[in-house]
Design a protein around this motif. Structure first.
Motif, PDB file in Angstrom:
ATOM      1  N   LEU A 116      29.156  48.242  15.677  1.00 15.01           N
ATOM      2  CA  LEU A 116      29.198  46.790  15.497  1.00 15.01           C
ATOM      3  C   LEU A 116      27.868  46.284  14.963  1.00 15.01           C
ATOM      4  N   GLU A 120      28.767  40.970  15.598  1.00 14.90           N
ATOM      5  CA  GLU A 120      29.900  41.517  16.346  1.00 14.90           C
ATOM      6  C   GLU A 120      29.476  41.874  17.776  1.00 14.90           C
ATOM      7  N   ARG A 123      29.470  38.874  19.905  1.00 16.12           N
ATOM      8  CA  ARG A 123      30.814  38.468  20.331  1.00 16.12           C
ATOM      9  C   ARG A 123      31.217  39.190  21.613  1.00 16.12           C
TER      10      ARG A 123
END
Length: 155
Positions: A116, A120, A123
């Motif tokens: 990631l 990302e 998140r």
């Protein structure tokens, strides 16, 4: 309540040592000796899977227990390096091959790994730190964190 206490203690240097030198080897041994019939003991405190990567230099299989978060059929795993510790080799091994094997809830499956990027990771970070608060403390101390999505491959 005791699970919460264990999760909070995970960032303490003594706990990092115990996890590295006692809990992780015990997890691997229990699963190996039981031939996968028993889950890793650390699963009592946090959702744990066993990730097996191939050493990028040695070519040997390396297995490590990791905390995970589910995303449908996929698994999100992370690492935040504790202060004073070397970088975890599973990260470099996974980056090198992009493939691994996981054992979770009694099932072993091959996976494709996608690292990631920082947005990302952001998140997923709240879910990961909710599962293992030590991630937040380690990241605050070193500024280093890495996460992967592990996508099971069709058998």
């Amino acid at each position: 309540m005791w699970r919460s206490a264990i999760r909070r203690l995970g960032a303490h240097p003594a706990a990092v040592w115990v996890i590295k030198h006692v809990v992780s080897p015990l997890d691997r041994a229990v699963v190996r000796v039981s031939r996968g019939r028993l889950p890793p003991p650390s699963r009592i405190a946090v959702p744990t899977l066993l990730l097996t990567t191939v050493g990028r230099r040695s070519g040997r299989a390396r297995t490590i227990p990791l905390v995970y978060v589910r995303d449908g059929h996929r698994y999100v795993v992370a690492n935040a390096r504790p202060a004073g510790e070397r970088r975890n080799p599973w990260i470099a091994n996974l980056r090198a091959s992009g493939r691994a094997r996981i054992r979770v809830r009694g099932r072993t499956m091959p996976v494709l790994a996608h690292e990631l990027d920082e947005s990302e990771v952001g998140r997923w970070w709240p879910s990961l730190t909710d599962r293992w608060p030590a991630f937040a403390a380690h990241y605050a101390a070193t500024g280093e964190r890495t996460a992967f999505i592990l996508e099971p491959l069709a058998s």
